[in-house]
Design a protein around this motif. Structure first.
Motif, PDB file in Angstrom:
ATOM      1  N   ASP A   1       0.855  -1.191   0.000  1.00 31.48           N
ATOM      2  CA  ASP A   1       0.000   0.000   0.000  1.00 31.48           C
ATOM      3  C   ASP A   1       0.885   1.234   0.000  1.00 31.48           C
ATOM      4  OD1 ASP A   1      -2.463  -1.307  -0.011  1.00 31.48           O
ATOM      5  OD2 ASP A   1      -2.415  -1.577   2.175  1.00 31.48           O
ATOM      6  N   ILE A   2       0.631   2.131  -0.934  1.00 35.90           N
ATOM      7  CA  ILE A   2       1.464   3.325  -1.097  1.00 35.90           C
ATOM      8  C   ILE A   2       0.571   4.549  -0.982  1.00 35.90           C
ATOM      9  CG2 ILE A   2       3.019   4.559  -2.663  1.00 35.90           C
ATOM     10  CD1 ILE A   2       3.570   1.786  -3.980  1.00 35.90           C
ATOM     11  N   LYS A   3       0.968   5.477  -0.128  1.00 35.18           N
ATOM     12  CA  LYS A   3       0.212   6.707   0.072  1.00 35.18           C
ATOM     13  C   LYS A   3       0.930   7.873  -0.587  1.00 35.18           C
ATOM     14  CE  LYS A   3      -2.906   4.663   2.570  1.00 35.18           C
ATOM     15  NZ  LYS A   3      -4.252   4.420   1.992  1.00 35.18           N
ATOM     16  N   LYS A   4       0.145   8.806  -1.115  1.00 35.21           N
ATOM     17  CA  LYS A   4       0.709   9.988  -1.745  1.00 35.21           C
ATOM     18  C   LYS A   4       1.638  10.707  -0.771  1.00 35.21           C
ATOM     19  CE  LYS A   4      -0.584  14.360  -3.977  1.00 35.21           C
ATOM     20  NZ  LYS A   4      -1.709  15.234  -4.422  1.00 35.21           N
ATOM     21  N   GLY A   5       2.846  11.036  -1.239  1.00 38.83           N
ATOM     22  CA  GLY A   5       3.820  11.740  -0.426  1.00 38.83           C
ATOM     23  C   GLY A   5       4.755  10.839   0.350  1.00 38.83           C
ATOM     24  N   ALA A   6       4.423   9.541   0.457  1.00 41.85           N
ATOM     25  CA  ALA A   6       5.288   8.599   1.171  1.00 41.85           C
ATOM     26  C   ALA A   6       6.528   8.282   0.336  1.00 41.85           C
ATOM     27  CB  ALA A   6       4.517   7.324   1.494  1.00 41.85           C
ATOM     28  N   PHE A   7       7.583   7.858   1.002  1.00 46.34           N
ATOM     29  CA  PHE A   7       8.796   7.463   0.302  1.00 46.34           C
ATOM     30  C   PHE A   7       8.661   6.017  -0.173  1.00 46.34           C
ATOM     31  CE2 PHE A   7      10.176  10.863   3.140  1.00 46.34           C
ATOM     32  CZ  PHE A   7      10.831  11.693   2.240  1.00 46.34           C
ATOM     33  N   MET A   8       9.342   5.715  -1.291  1.00 42.36           N
ATOM     34  CA  MET A   8       9.312   4.363  -1.844  1.00 42.36           C
ATOM     35  C   MET A   8      10.733   3.905  -2.125  1.00 42.36           C
ATOM     36  SD  MET A   8       6.261   4.706  -4.668  1.00 42.36           S
ATOM     37  CE  MET A   8       7.177   5.999  -5.538  1.00 42.36           C
TER      38      MET A   8
ATOM     39  N   ILE B   1      12.935   1.344  -4.398  1.00 40.08           N
ATOM     40  CA  ILE B   1      12.807   0.611  -5.656  1.00 40.08           C
ATOM     41  C   ILE B   1      14.054  -0.240  -5.859  1.00 40.08           C
ATOM     42  CG2 ILE B   1      12.468   0.814  -8.151  1.00 40.08           C
ATOM     43  CD1 ILE B   1      11.231   3.578  -7.629  1.00 40.08           C
ATOM     44  N   ASN B   2      13.867  -1.539  -5.911  1.00 44.14           N
ATOM     45  CA  ASN B   2      14.949  -2.513  -6.087  1.00 44.14           C
ATOM     46  C   ASN B   2      14.875  -3.074  -7.498  1.00 44.14           C
ATOM     47  OD1 ASN B   2      16.544  -4.845  -6.177  1.00 44.14           O
ATOM     48  ND2 ASN B   2      16.139  -5.374  -4.034  1.00 44.14           N
ATOM     49  N   GLU B   3      15.853  -2.713  -8.334  1.00 43.04           N
ATOM     50  CA  GLU B   3      15.901  -3.185  -9.729  1.00 43.04           C
ATOM     51  C   GLU B   3      14.571  -2.973 -10.445  1.00 43.04           C
ATOM     52  OE1 GLU B   3      18.604  -3.769 -10.988  1.00 43.04           O
ATOM     53  OE2 GLU B   3      19.963  -4.789  -9.620  1.00 43.04           O
ATOM     54  N   GLY B   4      13.990  -1.784 -10.263  1.00 42.77           N
ATOM     55  CA  GLY B   4      12.771  -1.429 -10.983  1.00 42.77           C
ATOM     56  C   GLY B   4      11.485  -1.873 -10.314  1.00 42.77           C
ATOM     57  N   LYS B   5      11.572  -2.524  -9.154  1.00 37.85           N
ATOM     58  CA  LYS B   5      10.376  -3.001  -8.460  1.00 37.85           C
ATOM     59  C   LYS B   5      10.265  -2.320  -7.099  1.00 37.85           C
ATOM     60  CE  LYS B   5       8.034  -7.212  -6.890  1.00 37.85           C
ATOM     61  NZ  LYS B   5       8.100  -8.690  -6.799  1.00 37.85           N
ATOM     62  N   ILE B   6       9.086  -1.770  -6.812  1.00 36.71           N
ATOM     63  CA  ILE B   6       8.858  -1.140  -5.514  1.00 36.71           C
ATOM     64  C   ILE B   6       8.766  -2.235  -4.454  1.00 36.71           C
ATOM     65  CG2 ILE B   6       7.298   0.279  -4.127  1.00 36.71           C
ATOM     66  CD1 ILE B   6       6.391   1.599  -6.755  1.00 36.71           C
ATOM     67  N   THR B   7       9.659  -2.161  -3.448  1.00 35.26           N
ATOM     68  CA  THR B   7       9.701  -3.209  -2.426  1.00 35.26           C
ATOM     69  C   THR B   7       9.329  -2.706  -1.038  1.00 35.26           C
ATOM     70  OG1 THR B   7      12.076  -2.807  -2.102  1.00 35.26           O
ATOM     71  CG2 THR B   7      11.454  -4.535  -3.671  1.00 35.26           C
ATOM     72  N   VAL B   8       9.322  -1.382  -0.843  1.00 32.64           N
ATOM     73  CA  VAL B   8       9.006  -0.848   0.467  1.00 32.64           C
ATOM     74  C   VAL B   8       8.469   0.574   0.317  1.00 32.64           C
ATOM     75  CG1 VAL B   8      11.381  -0.037   0.796  1.00 32.64           C
ATOM     76  CG2 VAL B   8       9.910  -0.362   2.803  1.00 32.64           C
ATOM     77  N   SER B   9       7.547   0.963   1.198  1.00 36.79           N
ATOM     78  CA  SER B   9       7.039   2.337   1.205  1.00 36.79           C
ATOM     79  C   SER B   9       6.691   2.729   2.633  1.00 36.79           C
ATOM     80  CB  SER B   9       5.808   2.470   0.309  1.00 36.79           C
ATOM     81  OG  SER B   9       5.334   3.804   0.310  1.00 36.79           O
ATOM     82  N   ASP B  10       7.097   3.953   3.024  1.00 37.42           N
ATOM     83  CA  ASP B  10       6.841   4.422   4.378  1.00 37.42           C
ATOM     84  C   ASP B  10       7.051   5.929   4.418  1.00 37.42           C
ATOM     85  OD1 ASP B  10       6.587   2.991   7.295  1.00 37.42           O
ATOM     86  OD2 ASP B  10       7.703   4.872   7.468  1.00 37.42           O
ATOM     87  N   ASN B  11       6.480   6.588   5.411  1.00 39.87           N
ATOM     88  CA  ASN B  11       6.689   8.034   5.565  1.00 39.87           C
ATOM     89  C   ASN B  11       8.074   8.366   6.108  1.00 39.87           C
ATOM     90  OD1 ASN B  11       4.125   8.868   4.649  1.00 39.87           O
ATOM     91  ND2 ASN B  11       3.213   8.428   6.649  1.00 39.87           N
TER      92      ASN B  11
END
Length: 546
Positions: A460-467, A469-479
């Motif tokens: 789950d990704i929220k607007k403004g949160a950091f992401m 990206i590992n080799e082109g794939k989003i693996t983590v997201s958090d504020n």
């Protein structure tokens, strides 16, 4: 309509390009990743605008000659994978009709089929559920209907019907589209072009874009001029942005009329409006006149005017470059970079020429060709450093007369790793092989922020949160940016890792860098840590793990 001649085809091209331009921001919004560089619409718009401009200079009755001009302009202006595929679709289309004075319905349908064949050949690993699928199924519909009618309008109607039906099926072919809830952005861009074609053939006006709520932020246009533009060539010279809040009793607002009138003041025009506000961006030589025009509709509530020529002089001063000079070399190593620090890093390890580009503005085929030609080199290697620039680089290699090899680097860390494998004594073939092999020696990670809420691969990704990206794939997201960086590094580092390079972005904070270094020193004692100040936009951190 029994036949199509060059003049009608030229009008179709220009209207198709305009329709895509009016809807480019919507196409951008369909990009799956919520990163602040959703550029499919932008790339397709810039690509086809280049083709339309060339077409406007070669309008005649001979449809083959018009097609040749369109294809040439589109080919050289192609940016990003979507732009290159679009150029290949119309390259094949135009090649099929190049000997024709005019074409009938059957040849019209066969031209679409020829375009699809050329585009599929240009893509090494075609993926279904993309612009390719939409183009193919649209052409299949055209071929089928051509057996039943000699009406060119009927052919185009079927192209639009079948293409839109195919577009709606793209989420069934690409699960990530279904997960995010969008159709393929490249396919949508193509359909705007096709719908423009049909509107001309039927003598109908293009419907205005769907109304959208306007925010009160400026475009914040980043004028990344690259190394190939002379200051005096920057015309129009003022980036002009303003917002007008409509007022009762003043001139009634119509977006189409407003857009057409504003186009007289310059280029790079963007107009977004809702029931209360119009937001305008234009590059103009007379920003005052543009503002005066806008004030007819209400109260100007925000203004920003930037002198792009002065900005360019400052860029040149900082880089220590002379405007008229492009280094002359026997062997060119041309790399795409984002950020002054990364540019300096590439130059320090042997790059002869650096083109500013990357995520926020993909260089066109012509941008790359110009550097190759201006360098006077006898052979060249190109490092795209972005998966969305590889096809434009390969297209540039095909249209130059000297040996040019593209090392398919998808990230800045890959490009740096490849550069370290370059041997000035080896020929272009050997170097290309060794540099390509070096791409496998590095893992790439990056951190940026989300521009919208979404969910991808169960994250789950929220607007403004950091992401992360590992080799082109989003693996983590958090504020928490530090948390994202640490979790991303955990996924990149394994028991064989020896060196971790932290590339600081323009927005990176020193305390975050220190925290990352401390984490690495505590948990990966055997790993060597390097820090480079990349100064790249958009991505606060890039990580290279070797």
């Amino acid at each position: 309509m029994k036949t199509i001649d060059g003049k009608l085809f030229a009008e179709m091209i220009i209207t198709g390009a305009n329709n895509l331009s009016q809807n480019a921001d919507y196409v951008d919004s369909l990009n799956v990743f919520p990163v602040p560089d959703g550029d499919t619409g932008t790339n397709m718009n810039l690509s086809i605008t280049s083709g339309a401009k060339e077409t406007e200079e070669h309008i005649e009755k001979h449809i083959g000659n018009v097609g040749i001009a369109f294809s040439k302009g589109l080919l050289m202006g192609a940016r990003g994978n979507s732009g290159v595929i679009l150029s290949q679709l119309f390259r094949g289309f135009s090649k099929y009709i190049e000997q024709e004075e005019e074409i009938d319905a059957k040849k019209f349908a066969k031209a679409f089929k020829a375009g699809v064949k050329t585009a599929y050949k240009a893509v090494m690993k075609p993926v279904e559920g993309t612009i390719l699928t939409v183009a193919r199924e649209a052409s299949e519909g055209a071929m089928k209907i051509a057996e039943e009618t000699d009406d060119c309008i009927a052919i185009m109607e079927e192209v639009v019907r079948a293409g839109n039906a195919s577009l709606q099926r793209t989420p069934d072919l690409l699960p990530v589209l279904k997960e995010v809830g969008v159709v393929d952005s490249g396919g949508q861009g193509l359909m705007y072009v096709y719908e423009g074609f049909l509107s001309v053939m039927k003598g109908e006006a293009i419907a205005a874009p769907v109304a959208r709520k306007v925010d009160d932020d400026f475009i914040n246009d980043d004028h990344d001029f690259g190394d190939v533009v002379k200051t005096e060539d920057i015309v129009p010279g003022f980036c002009t942005e303003f917002m007008v809040r409509f007022k009762p009793g003043m001139k009634a607002f119509n977006e189409d009329d407003f857009r057409n009138d504003m186009a007289e003041f310059g280029d790079s025009l963007l107009v977004i409006s809702d029931d209360e506000i119009v937001k305008t961006h234009v590059h103009s030589e007379t920003p005052g006149e543009a503002l005066t025009y806008g004030s007819q509709y209400g109260e100007i509530i925000k203004i920003k005017v930037e002198n792009m020529r002065e900005q360019h002089r400052e860029v040149l001063r900082k880089r220590g470059l002379r405007q008229e000079q492009t280094a002359k070399v026997e062997k060119a190593i041309i790399t795409i970079s984002m950020g002054d620090g990364i540019t300096d890093l590439f130059k320090s390890i042997g790059a002869t020429h650096v083109i500013s580009g990357g995520q926020t503005m993909n260089p066109s085929t012509e941008d790359i060709v110009k550097i190759i030609e201006q360098s006077g080199c006898k052979e060249a290697i190109v490092l795209p450093n972005n998966k969305n620039i590889i096809m434009a680089a390969e297209q540039a290699a095909q249209v130059t007369e000297i040996p040019v090899k593209v090392v398919p680097s998808k990230t800045i860390p890959q490009g740096l790793s490849a550069m370290l494998s370059y041997n000035p004594e080896a020929d272009v073939e050997e170097n290309a092989q060794n540099m390509t092999a070096a791409l496998a020696n590095v893992k790439s990670g990056s951190v940026t922020y989300a521009v919208r809420d979404t969910s991808i691969d169960g994250i789950d990704i929220k607007k403004g949160a950091f992401m992360g990206i590992n080799e082109g794939k989003i693996t983590v997201s958090d504020n928490d940016q530090q948390k994202v960086c640490i979790e991303l590094l955990k996924s990149l580092i394994d028991e064989d890792s020896e060196i971790v390079t932290i590339i600081k972005g323009a927005d990176a904070k020193d305390e975050d860098v220190s925290a990352i270094e401390s984490f690495l020193a505590e948990h990966y004692e055997e790993v060597e840590i390097e820090v480079q100040d990349g100064k790249q936009p958009i991505y606060s951190f890039m990580f290279s793990v070797e």
